[in-house]
Motif scaffolding. Structure first.
Motif, short mmCIF file in Angstrom:
data_model
loop_
_atom_site.label_atom_id
_atom_site.label_comp_id
_atom_site.label_asym_id
_atom_site.label_seq_id
_atom_site.Cartn_x
_atom_site.Cartn_y
_atom_site.Cartn_z
N HIS A 1 8.81 32.62 28.68
CA HIS A 1 7.68 32.40 29.57
C HIS A 1 7.87 33.06 30.93
CE1 HIS A 1 5.27 29.60 27.20
NE2 HIS A 1 6.40 29.09 26.79
N GLY A 2 9.05 33.42 31.27
CA GLY A 2 9.26 33.99 32.59
C GLY A 2 9.11 32.94 33.67
N LEU A 3 8.83 33.38 34.87
CA LEU A 3 8.66 32.47 36.01
C LEU A 3 7.19 32.07 36.13
CD1 LEU A 3 11.06 34.65 37.65
CD2 LEU A 3 10.98 32.42 38.74
N LEU B 1 4.45 29.48 38.37
CA LEU B 1 4.29 28.72 39.59
C LEU B 1 3.86 27.29 39.29
CD1 LEU B 1 4.25 28.90 42.72
CD2 LEU B 1 1.80 29.37 42.53
N GLN C 1 11.40 28.47 35.24
CA GLN C 1 11.68 29.61 34.39
C GLN C 1 12.20 29.14 33.06
OE1 GLN C 1 14.58 32.57 35.75
NE2 GLN C 1 13.34 34.16 34.78
N TYR D 1 8.80 27.32 41.39
CA TYR D 1 8.61 27.98 40.10
C TYR D 1 9.53 27.32 39.08
CZ TYR D 1 6.17 32.06 42.13
OH TYR D 1 5.28 32.91 42.75
#
Lengths: 113, 114
Positions: free
Chosen positions: A41-43, A45, A37, A35
């Protein structure tokens, strides 16, 4: 916590150079994930693996490749690093099935200048 | 993709219980509800998961609504070390079929006041 380690923990590299991040596990889990981060956007994949030599793309796979030649190691390669790949990268491991949780590594902070 | 909705932030006092809500109205019958948290400068950490019944472990409790359209993570006695971003996630199979996956939203930023 043992079980999953990422290396290096920090790296600064120049635009256009290749970079490889390593994820190593001692849990013998079948599934491994990369992932990234980023703020806002956050995490997300990048790629995942469901066995030795078995990999597939995630949500943001462009510009990245992966390899898994043995159960314990999952490598993430940036063939030609760009500034947009400056991020914190996390590896995770899991067993198959929705009743299993993920274990995450401590992350690699990559800066592309 | 199944989605979850969480408040952006919540604030609580130390040594008090904390109830973190999560809505997942489009949940499918076989989707598991997972909770993770991320402390500052660390990777996400598994907290708890469940399918239909309420669940307890050493970290927290998970209360799941009867219709499964919402759930609540309960920290029984918050400490300063519980200050983190909490993610409510539905574990669903990827369309590629190779592995189940976790799709992270923005989570709830939990602030603990001393």
């Amino acid at each position: 916590d043992a079980g999953i380690t990422q290396s290096p923990r920090h790296k600064v590299t120049e635009t256009g150079t290749p970079v490889t991040l390593r994820c190593h596990q001692t849990e013998n889990h079948r599934y491994m994930y990369w992932y990234r981060q980023d703020p806002g956007h956050g995490l997300r994949l990048i790629h995942y693996s469901y066995g030795v030599k078995d990999t597939d793309k995630g949500e943001v796979s462009d510009g990245y490749s992966v390899s898994r030649s043995k159960t314990e190691d999952f490598l993430l390669t940036l063939e030609s690093a760009t500034s947009s790949q400056t991020s914190v990268y996390f590896c995770a491991i899991s067993e198959k099935g929705q009743s299993y949780g993920y274990t995450f590594g401590s992350g690699t902070r990559l800066t592309v200048v | 993709d199944a989605k979850t909705t969480q408040p952006n932030s919540m604030e609580s006092n130390e040594e008090e219980p904390v109830h973190l809500p999560c809505n997942h109205s489009t949940i499918s019958g076989t989707d598991y509800i997972h909770w993770y948290r991320q402390l500052p400068s660390q990777g996400p950490e598994y907290v708890i998961h469940g399918l239909t019944s309420n669940v307890n472990n050493r970290m927290a409790s998970l209360a799941i609504a009867e219709d499964r359209k919402s759930s609540t993570l309960i920290l029984h006695r918050a400490t300063l070390r519980d200050a983190a971003v909490y993610y409510c996630i539905l574990r669903v199979p990827y369309s590629g079929g190779g592995a189940d996956g976790l799709t992270f939203g923005k989570g709830t930023h939990l602030i603990i006041q001393p």
